[in-house]
Design a protein around this motif. Structure first.
Motif, PDB file in Angstrom:
ATOM      1  N   PHE A   1      23.898  17.295  17.987  1.00  0.00           N
ATOM      2  CA  PHE A   1      24.226  16.241  17.114  1.00  0.00           C
ATOM      3  C   PHE A   1      23.024  15.438  16.757  1.00  0.00           C
ATOM      4  CE2 PHE A   1      25.145  11.595  16.760  1.00  0.00           C
ATOM      5  CZ  PHE A   1      25.809  11.632  15.701  1.00  0.00           C
ATOM      6  N   MET A   2      22.582  14.894  17.935  1.00  0.00           N
ATOM      7  CA  MET A   2      21.114  14.156  17.639  1.00  0.00           C
ATOM      8  C   MET A   2      19.936  14.568  16.896  1.00  0.00           C
ATOM      9  SD  MET A   2      21.957  11.187  19.298  1.00  0.00           S
ATOM     10  CE  MET A   2      20.319  10.344  19.582  1.00  0.00           C
ATOM     11  N   GLU A   3      20.011  15.925  17.015  1.00  0.00           N
ATOM     12  CA  GLU A   3      18.714  16.363  16.481  1.00  0.00           C
ATOM     13  C   GLU A   3      18.860  16.630  15.009  1.00  0.00           C
ATOM     14  OE1 GLU A   3      18.245  20.162  18.855  1.00  0.00           O
ATOM     15  OE2 GLU A   3      19.844  21.227  17.735  1.00  0.00           O
ATOM     16  N   ASN A   4      20.043  16.241  14.357  1.00  0.00           N
ATOM     17  CA  ASN A   4      20.254  16.458  13.032  1.00  0.00           C
ATOM     18  C   ASN A   4      20.092  14.993  12.522  1.00  0.00           C
ATOM     19  OD1 ASN A   4      20.765  19.392  12.810  1.00  0.00           O
ATOM     20  ND2 ASN A   4      22.413  19.049  13.805  1.00  0.00           N
ATOM     21  N   LEU A   5      19.900  13.949  13.146  1.00  0.00           N
ATOM     22  CA  LEU A   5      19.926  12.553  12.524  1.00  0.00           C
ATOM     23  C   LEU A   5      18.666  12.403  12.041  1.00  0.00           C
ATOM     24  CD1 LEU A   5      21.974  10.608  15.116  1.00  0.00           C
ATOM     25  CD2 LEU A   5      22.816  11.416  12.942  1.00  0.00           C
ATOM     26  N   PRO A   6      18.223  11.874  10.938  1.00  0.00           N
ATOM     27  CA  PRO A   6      16.886  11.778  10.357  1.00  0.00           C
ATOM     28  C   PRO A   6      15.954  10.881  11.033  1.00  0.00           C
ATOM     29  CG  PRO A   6      18.585  10.346   9.242  1.00  0.00           C
ATOM     30  CD  PRO A   6      19.139  11.175  10.277  1.00  0.00           C
ATOM     31  N   PHE A   7      16.500   9.953  12.078  1.00  0.00           N
ATOM     32  CA  PHE A   7      15.331   8.844  12.793  1.00  0.00           C
ATOM     33  C   PHE A   7      15.257   9.728  14.090  1.00  0.00           C
ATOM     34  CE2 PHE A   7      19.862   7.569  12.694  1.00  0.00           C
ATOM     35  CZ  PHE A   7      20.117   7.449  13.976  1.00  0.00           C
TER      36      PHE A   7
ATOM     37  N   GLU B   1      10.878   3.519   7.384  1.00  0.00           N
ATOM     38  CA  GLU B   1      12.218   2.867   7.396  1.00  0.00           C
ATOM     39  C   GLU B   1      12.900   3.720   8.670  1.00  0.00           C
ATOM     40  OE1 GLU B   1      13.750   0.867   3.191  1.00  0.00           O
ATOM     41  OE2 GLU B   1      14.024   2.970   3.593  1.00  0.00           O
ATOM     42  N   LEU B   2      12.814   4.986   8.698  1.00  0.00           N
ATOM     43  CA  LEU B   2      13.546   5.844   9.647  1.00  0.00           C
ATOM     44  C   LEU B   2      12.787   5.449  10.975  1.00  0.00           C
ATOM     45  CD1 LEU B   2      14.045   9.254   7.994  1.00  0.00           C
ATOM     46  CD2 LEU B   2      15.838   7.471   8.390  1.00  0.00           C
ATOM     47  N   LYS B   3      11.306   5.212  11.010  1.00  0.00           N
ATOM     48  CA  LYS B   3      10.573   5.104  12.238  1.00  0.00           C
ATOM     49  C   LYS B   3      11.170   3.437  12.669  1.00  0.00           C
ATOM     50  CE  LYS B   3       6.336   7.395  11.167  1.00  0.00           C
ATOM     51  NZ  LYS B   3       5.070   7.268  10.820  1.00  0.00           N
TER      52      LYS B   3
END
Length: 221
Positions: free
Chosen positions: A162-168, A9-11
């Protein structure tokens, strides 16, 4: 309540953010418009639009912000450029009035060579697309080619931290901070003129409330 996403789902979320398609793409586009609106508005602010400006947006999504943009000054001409056929079609659907009046036009392209002559635009902007540029220097060179002398290029992006902590974002995203963007632009001869940094609370694409740090930079030839 936070929803747990599978890796698949993340992909899928990551893929849709870079190139919206199908039923899910329409939903993602609506979410993107809402969550990106403050970034888009800040980018438009830094364009400093003037009467008669020719404006290009790279990666416009559903383009529901075009009406307010055209109201910023008299005689503006807007062109939108997209790789997503779905977003190209959605943008035309949402902007029939401006298209019919000859104030807006939308183009789909392959992500490499834009269908415009050199120096065609006074102002160019792009919001949340830089992460997906497969060849960043070539894309930047192409944007510079399209920019008129003394024109402005505005880039809006969420900060790397910020971006590197988002799961997707581990699927197909390249992260940027101020230094990375300035270096990329400098490599093709674009110089920074202005910068705005914003922190806001937004709902992420994975449906979490998060503090987003984003930056908008204006460059010129």
């Amino acid at each position: 309540m936070k929803k747990s996403f599978t890796e698949e789902e993340l992909k899928a979320i990551a893929t849709q953010l870079s190139h919206p398609k199908g039923e899910m793409g329409i939903d993602v586009a609506a979410t993107m418009h809402e969550s990106n609106l403050s970034m888009t508005e800040k980018a438009i602010e830094l364009l400093h639009l003037e009467k008669g400006d020719r404006v290009l947006e790279l990666g416009h999504g559903s383009a529901m912000h075009v009406g307010p943009l055209l109201a910023e000054a008299d005689g503006l001409q807007y062109a939108g450029l997209e790789i997503s056929q779905l977003m190209h079609e959605e943008a035309k659907k949402h902007n029939t009035t401006w298209i019919d009046e000859g104030k807006a036009a939308f183009y789909q392209y392959d992500g490499k060579k834009a269908p415009f002559e050199s120096g065609s635009f006074d102002k160019i902007f792009t919001v949340n697309t830089i992460y997906f540029w497969s060849e960043p220097k070539k894309t930047t060179m192409e944007l510079k080619r399209l920019l008129a002398d003394e024109g402005s290029l505005v880039i809006a992006f969420a900060q790397k931290r910020f971006m590197e902590n988002l799961p997707f974002t581990k699927y197909g995203f390249t992260f940027y901070d101020d230094e990375n963007v300035i270096e990329l632009m400098a490599a093709v001869g674009l110089v920074p003129l202005e910068q705005s940094d914003v922190t806001e609370t937004v709902k992420s694409k994975a449906m979490e409330e998060v503090e987003r740090e984003f930056t908008v930079m204006r460059f010129s030839r």
